[in-house]
Design a protein around this motif. Sequence first.
Motif, mmCIF file in Angstrom:
data_model
loop_
_atom_site.group_PDB
_atom_site.id
_atom_site.type_symbol
_atom_site.label_atom_id
_atom_site.label_comp_id
_atom_site.label_asym_id
_atom_site.label_seq_id
_atom_site.Cartn_x
_atom_site.Cartn_y
_atom_site.Cartn_z
ATOM 1 N N ARG A 116 38.318 66.499 23.743
ATOM 2 C CA ARG A 116 37.446 67.670 23.910
ATOM 3 C C ARG A 116 36.468 67.883 22.739
ATOM 4 O O ARG A 116 35.652 68.794 22.772
ATOM 5 C CB ARG A 116 38.299 68.943 24.097
ATOM 6 C CG ARG A 116 39.146 68.938 25.349
ATOM 7 C CD ARG A 116 38.375 69.313 26.594
ATOM 8 N NE ARG A 116 37.963 70.692 26.552
ATOM 9 C CZ ARG A 116 36.704 71.106 26.662
ATOM 10 N NH1 ARG A 116 35.727 70.254 26.821
ATOM 11 N NH2 ARG A 116 36.420 72.389 26.620
ATOM 12 N N HIS A 157 44.995 76.469 26.471
ATOM 13 C CA HIS A 157 44.699 75.663 27.665
ATOM 14 C C HIS A 157 45.961 74.972 28.183
ATOM 15 O O HIS A 157 46.890 74.721 27.437
ATOM 16 C CB HIS A 157 43.621 74.618 27.359
ATOM 17 C CG HIS A 157 42.272 75.225 27.126
ATOM 18 N ND1 HIS A 157 41.872 75.662 25.888
ATOM 19 C CD2 HIS A 157 41.255 75.494 27.981
ATOM 20 C CE1 HIS A 157 40.651 76.172 25.990
ATOM 21 N NE2 HIS A 157 40.259 76.088 27.256
ATOM 22 N N SER A 184 31.027 73.663 36.083
ATOM 23 C CA SER A 184 31.910 74.773 35.717
ATOM 24 C C SER A 184 32.541 75.314 36.987
ATOM 25 O O SER A 184 31.845 75.512 37.991
ATOM 26 C CB SER A 184 31.136 75.898 35.034
ATOM 27 O OG SER A 184 30.799 75.521 33.728
ATOM 28 N N ARG A 215 35.286 78.219 38.728
ATOM 29 C CA ARG A 215 36.009 79.480 38.556
ATOM 30 C C ARG A 215 36.726 79.809 39.857
ATOM 31 O O ARG A 215 36.251 79.471 40.942
ATOM 32 C CB ARG A 215 35.038 80.636 38.246
ATOM 33 C CG ARG A 215 34.213 80.441 36.989
ATOM 34 C CD ARG A 215 35.039 80.551 35.714
ATOM 35 N NE ARG A 215 34.244 80.487 34.512
ATOM 36 C CZ ARG A 215 33.940 79.358 33.870
ATOM 37 N NH1 ARG A 215 34.357 78.195 34.322
ATOM 38 N NH2 ARG A 215 33.216 79.385 32.776
#
Length: 337
Positions: free
Chosen positions: A100, A121, A284, A286
């Motif tokens: 990351r 996470h 992204s 959600r």
Amino acid sequence: MNKADIESVQKLLETPKNIVIIPHKNPDGDAIGSTLALWHYLKKQAHQAVIISPNDYPDFLKWMPGESTIIKFESETEKATEILKDTNVIFTLDFNDLSRIGDMEAAVSESEATFVMIDHHQQPASYAKIMYSDTEMSSTCEMVYNFIAFLGDEVLIDSEIASCLYTGIMTDTGSFRFPSTTSTTHRIIANLIDKGAKNAMIHNAIYDTNNLSRLQLLGCALKNLTVLEEYSTVYITLSKDELSLYNFKKGDTEGFVNYGLSLKGIKFAVIFIENMQEPYIKISLRSKGDFSVNEFARAHYDGGGHTNAAGGRSDATMEETVTRFKQLLETYKEELN
Ligand code: 5GP
Ligand code: MN
């Protein structure tokens, strides 16, 4: 954090150390807030500490106390590499795997420093000697607050540390509305305000410093929003041309994906954004409820994150990526209904 780990940290920090603190690539409010808060805290204890960020971050984070000292690996590679060679302790904050940190990974994995991870996470990797990993936590900032408290140093939290921690908790909880926001989160927030975090100022600095082109880019994104009712899903696309048209700058698209979830009945929202420099698409994701975008991003987009917020990438074109996405949804139809 368990007792043994707290004792290990206490021992580790007993004498002054050379410390590097690292957030994830493309750091957000929680990553910058938590690294800066920890940095202020360690400096108070006579450690040599620096933050090395893999790359730059949005302007709306640049008011934060201590921000100007952050070294960016991407533009200051040599300096950062030298510092990493001479460090005894490396704190990695707000990420769960060294992949990351992008191009910084090689220089960091070569280090013989003691690694301490503080992160929320899912599925953390095991590179750190001391791990404070808790996926139930609202934010890494909430964990840094706890970390300081575990070490008996809550009294050292001053207005600068409080402002940094407030910022990360606020941004990672969607301003205290996501399910990860607990009564404890609110108690910590109350303590931070008591310690000098200027809450109204912070909301303003993060959310109300838009320029017109960014709002127009949001308008473009919302125009491009497509509803797939049969899957309770929406997706948004933003092409390179559209980004250029509205003078895209880092951070401009932050939060756009959440608009999809504000539609009644929608459980899954995705935004596909063409990268300006390299031929890939940043994704992204959600969700609301049990649908795990962490699993979805891991399975299909070489990514990950949390149950309700995750990210990843696609190396195909926008058209192919969207077509493939719609095909994938068919396999998830039951979960999404
Ligand atoms: P965002 O969509 O705002 O970039 O990221 C949402 C969440 O997913 C954040 O917690 C972020 O750390 C995580 N995330 C974003 N991109 C990636 C990725 O490529 N890989 C992994 N493992 N996590 C990601
Ligand atoms: Mn976070």
